[in-house]
Design a protein around this motif. Structure first.
Motif, PDB file in Angstrom:
ATOM      1  N   ALA A 175       0.873  -1.172   0.000  1.00 24.26           N
ATOM      2  CA  ALA A 175       0.000   0.000   0.000  1.00 24.26           C
ATOM      3  C   ALA A 175       0.914   1.228   0.000  1.00 24.26           C
ATOM      4  CB  ALA A 175      -0.950  -0.028   1.183  1.00 24.26           C
ATOM      5  N   LEU A 176       1.036   1.957   1.120  1.00 21.56           N
ATOM      6  CA  LEU A 176       2.004   3.054   1.159  1.00 21.56           C
ATOM      7  C   LEU A 176       3.427   2.529   1.027  1.00 21.56           C
ATOM      8  CD1 LEU A 176       0.730   5.476   3.975  1.00 21.56           C
ATOM      9  CD2 LEU A 176       0.747   5.846   1.497  1.00 21.56           C
ATOM     10  N   ALA A 177       3.667   1.363   1.535  1.00 22.82           N
ATOM     11  CA  ALA A 177       4.987   0.739   1.418  1.00 22.82           C
ATOM     12  C   ALA A 177       5.024  -0.132   0.171  1.00 22.82           C
ATOM     13  CB  ALA A 177       5.288  -0.097   2.649  1.00 22.82           C
ATOM     14  N   GLU A 178       6.099  -0.002  -0.609  1.00 30.19           N
ATOM     15  CA  GLU A 178       6.227  -0.829  -1.809  1.00 30.19           C
ATOM     16  C   GLU A 178       6.946  -2.136  -1.527  1.00 30.19           C
ATOM     17  OE1 GLU A 178       8.304   1.402  -4.708  1.00 30.19           O
ATOM     18  OE2 GLU A 178      10.202   1.531  -3.600  1.00 30.19           O
ATOM     19  N   LYS A 179       7.730  -2.164  -0.444  1.00 35.52           N
ATOM     20  CA  LYS A 179       8.404  -3.408  -0.047  1.00 35.52           C
ATOM     21  C   LYS A 179       8.765  -3.316   1.426  1.00 35.52           C
ATOM     22  CE  LYS A 179      12.966  -1.847  -1.668  1.00 35.52           C
ATOM     23  NZ  LYS A 179      14.127  -2.162  -2.540  1.00 35.52           N
ATOM     24  N   TRP A 180       9.184  -4.452   1.997  1.00 34.65           N
ATOM     25  CA  TRP A 180       9.498  -4.495   3.416  1.00 34.65           C
ATOM     26  C   TRP A 180      10.464  -5.627   3.702  1.00 34.65           C
ATOM     27  CZ3 TRP A 180       4.542  -4.579   1.428  1.00 34.65           C
ATOM     28  CH2 TRP A 180       3.979  -5.846   1.219  1.00 34.65           C
TER      29      TRP A 180
END
Length: 527
Positions: free
Chosen positions: A82-87
Motif C-alpha cells: 500500500a504506502l509501502a512498496e516493499k518491506w
C-alpha cells in the motif's frame, strides 16, 4: 496494556462488522459509471475522526475512505503493498520502503517521518490513545530515515505479527501530524478521498482525489465515484427502506430487515462473517466461576447449537476461532475443545464440586448460594436478550440462580473497566490478529490491567509466549493451540460465528474487517 484498551475491546466487540464484499448481480455486468455519488449507511456517528482515537468499527469505516495504511489485505487475504512498496521483516522489527510520489490531501509529500510520528504518538502515554496495545502493539517504536525513504518499526522482543499489525494503522500526514486537534472533524490523509463536509449525526461527505495512483495492488482513483457520502442511519428498517428505494448504495444488516432486503429486486448481497458470539466467566477470587469445575458444569448445561441459533436469529455459522477473517492463522480451534452438552453430567459435576441443591432448588456450598449475574448489551438486537433468557433457563434447571443485567454499551464498558459487577458476560470479539487479545486474556486484571475476566490460564500464557518469538508462519500452530486451551478450560465459550447481510444497489464494493475498501467502489447506475 492500558486501561483504555478494555474500553477498546468493548467498542471493537460491540460494533464490529463484516469482512468480505458484495457478490455480482445482473446490474453489475455494465461498466462502471464515472463520477456520481456513492452513499453508504453507517449505524452511528463516528465521533472524533483522529485515527489515534478510533476504536469503534464505525469510526474506522469512515477513516478508511481518507487514510492509507502501510500494507493492505488483498481479496485472497494475503498482505499486499500500500504506502509501502516493499518491506524487510525480522523477528523484532520490520523496515518499510515507502512508495515515491505519494502526497497528502494538502499536497505535501508523505514521508517516513510521518509514519514514525504516527506510531510514536500513539505509543506515547500522554496521547492516551485507546488503540495502543490493540491496533498498535504495546512496546512498538518507530524510526525514520527520510533520505533512504524507509521507516523501521521495532519491538522490545520478537513479535509474530509485526508486519500484519500495520494493515490496521491509518497514517496521518500533512498538518494533522502535528496538530491532532485539527482532525477531530476533518481528515489529513493520503487516501483516495478527502472529507469535504461533516454534519455530526447526519452525514460525512468525501470528495475524490483524482491524482491518487498509489492504492493497494496498484489501485487508482480513475474509476471511482466523485463523491462518497457516509450517511448516519441508526435504524435498520430505515436503512432497508432507503436501500430498496435506491437512496443508498450500500448498507449492513444484522436484524430482521435483512430478509426483506435480500428478497428485493436489484439488490446484490453477501453474508460474510461479522465477529464471534461468545461469553466469558469472571474468575475473580470471590466469584463462583473461579472454580474450573463450576465453569465446566455451566458450559455442559447449555446446548450451544441451540443457543447459536437463538443468538444469531438463525443466521450464524459454527464458530471456528476468535479472529476475524481474513485470518493470518487458518484452522479450527473450537471443534472438540469445548465441554460437550450434557445436562446430567453438569449436575454431577456440581455435586462433586460440593454445590448441593437447597430447599428452594438453588445450589449452595459453605452457606453461599450459586448465583450468577449475567451481563449483556441491549443494543445488539433481540438475539442477545433471547440468548440470555435461554441460558438463564438452562442454568435454573441446574440449580443456579441467575440475575439478568441488560445494559447499554457504555454501562457494559464501565463494568468491564471498573465496577466488575458481573459473573458472566456476553461479549463478541472483533480483532484481526490473535496477538491483539493477549492483554485481554492474560496478565494484570481489571481495573489495573485489561484482563477484565481475571483469566489465569497458564497453558495459554506459555503458548502465546512461545508463539510471540516465532515468525507468523511458524507461530500459527501455537497461536491456534493457545485458543483451544482457553476453550478447554471454559475460560470463554465460543457460541456462534455471526454473519451480516452486506447489501448493495447500483454499485459494487468490497469490505475488509468491517471497513469499506474505497478503491473497490464502482457505481453501476448513475448516482
Amino acid at each position: 496494556m492500558t486501561k483504555p484498551a478494555v474500553a477498546a475491546l468493548a467498542g471493537l466487540a460491540l460494533l464490529t462488522a463484516a469482512c468480505g464484499g458484495t457478490s455480482g448481480g445482473p446490474e453489475q455486468q455494465a461498466g462502471p459509471v464515472t463520477g456520481g455519488t456513492f452513499t453508504y449507511a453507517i449505524p452511528a456517528d463516528p465521533g472524533v475522526l483522529d485515527p489515534a482515537q478510533g476504536v469503534l468499527s464505525v469510526t474506522n469505516n469512515v477513516l478508511a475512505v481518507a487514510y492509507d495504511t502501510l500494507v493492505a489485505v488483498g481479496e485472497d487475504g494475503k498482505i499486499v503493498p500500500a504506502l509501502a512498496e516493499k518491506w524487510d521483516v525480522k523477528p523484532d522489527s520490520v523496515t518499510f520502503t515507502l512508495r515515491k510520489g505519494v502526497t497528502c490531501s494538502d499536497g505535501s509529500p508523505v514521508t517516513p517521518s510521518n509514519v514514525a510520528d504516527n506510531v510514536n504518538y500513539i505509543a506515547d502515554p500522554a496521547s492516551k490513545s485507546p488503540v495502543y496495545g490493540v491496533l498498535v502493539p504495546a512496546g512498538m517504536k518507530a524510526e525514520a530515515d527520510d533520505a533512504a525513504g524507509t521507516v523501521t518499526l521495532s519491538m522490545p522482543q520478537p513479535f509474530s505479527f509485526i508486519l500484519e499489525s500495520t494493515r490496521s494503522m491509518y497514517i496521518v500526514c500533512g498538518k494533522g501530524v502535528k496538530d491532532r486537534a485539527s482532525i477531530a472533524r476533518a481528515t489529513s490523509g493520503s487516501g483516495p478521498y478527502q472529507l469535504a463536509e461533516a454534519v455530526p449525526g447526519d452525514h460525512y461527505t468525501f470528495k475524490v482525489r483524482r491524482d491518487y495512483t498509489w492504492g493497494p495492488a496498484g489501485a487508482t482513483a480513475k474509476e471511482l465515484p466523485e463523491t462518497v457520502v457516509m450517511k448516519v442511519v441508526p435504524n435498520e428498517q430505515t436503512a432497508a427502506n432507503l436501500l430498496v428505494a435506491g437512496s443508498l448504495n450500500g448498507a449492513l444488516f444484522t436484524g430482521p430487515d435483512r430478509t426483506r432486503v435480500e428478497a428485493a429486486p436489484g439488490v446484490t448481497k453477501q453474508t460474510p462473517s461479522a465477529g464471534n458470539g461468545q461469553f466469558f466467566y469472571h474468575q475473580g477470587d470471590d466469584r463462583p466461576a473461579k472454580d474450573p469445575e463450576v465453569r465446566k458444569a455451566l458450559t455442559q448445561a447449555i446446548n450451544l447449537q441451540e443457543l447459536a441459533g437463538i443468538a444469531s436469529s438463525g443466521t450464524g455459522k459454527p464458530p471456528t476461532g476468535l479472529v476475524l477473517e481474513p485470518r493470518p492463522c487458518l484452522g479450527d480451534t473450537v471443534s472438540g475443545h469445548v465441554p460437550a452438552f450434557d445436562a446430567a453430567a453438569a449436575a454431577a459435576t456440581l455435586d462433586a464440586a460440593g454445590w448441593k441443591p437447597g430447599p428452594d432448588g438453588v445450589r449452595t456450598k459453605d452457606g453461599k448460594r450459586l448465583t450468577l449475574r449475567y451481563m449483556y448489551a441491549t443494543t445488539r438486537g433481540p438475539g442477545n436478550q433471547a440468548a440470555a433468557e435461554y441460558m438463564a433457563a438452562a442454568w435454573k434447571k441446574l440449580g443456579v440462580e441467575v440475575k439478568l443485567n441488560g445494559v447499554i454499551d457504555t454501562k457494559l464498558s464501565e463494568s468491564l473497566n471498573s465496577t466488575q459487577d458481573w459473573d458472566v458476560v456476553w461479549l463478541p470479539i472483533g480483532v484481526t490478529l490473535p496477538s491483539q487479545l493477549v492483554g485481554f486474556l492474560s496478565g494484570p486484571s481489571a481495573p489495573e490491567g485489561a484482563n477484565f475476566a481475571h483469566l489465569a490460564n497458564k497453558r495459554y500464557e506459555q503458548l502465546v509466549a512461545e508463539a510471540g518469538e516465532l515468525p507468523s508462519a511458524e507461530a500459527c500452530a501455537k497461536w491456534l493451540e493457545a485458543e483451544s486451551a482457553l476453550f478447554e478450560a471454559a475460560d470463554l465459550v465460543p457460541v456462534v460465528d455471526n454473519t451480516v447481510l452486506l447489501a448493495g444497489k447500483g454499485a459494487t464494493f468490497r469490505t475488509t474487517a468491517g471497513s469499506l475498501v474505497p478503491t473497490s467502489i464502482r457505481l453501476t447506475q448513475g448516482g
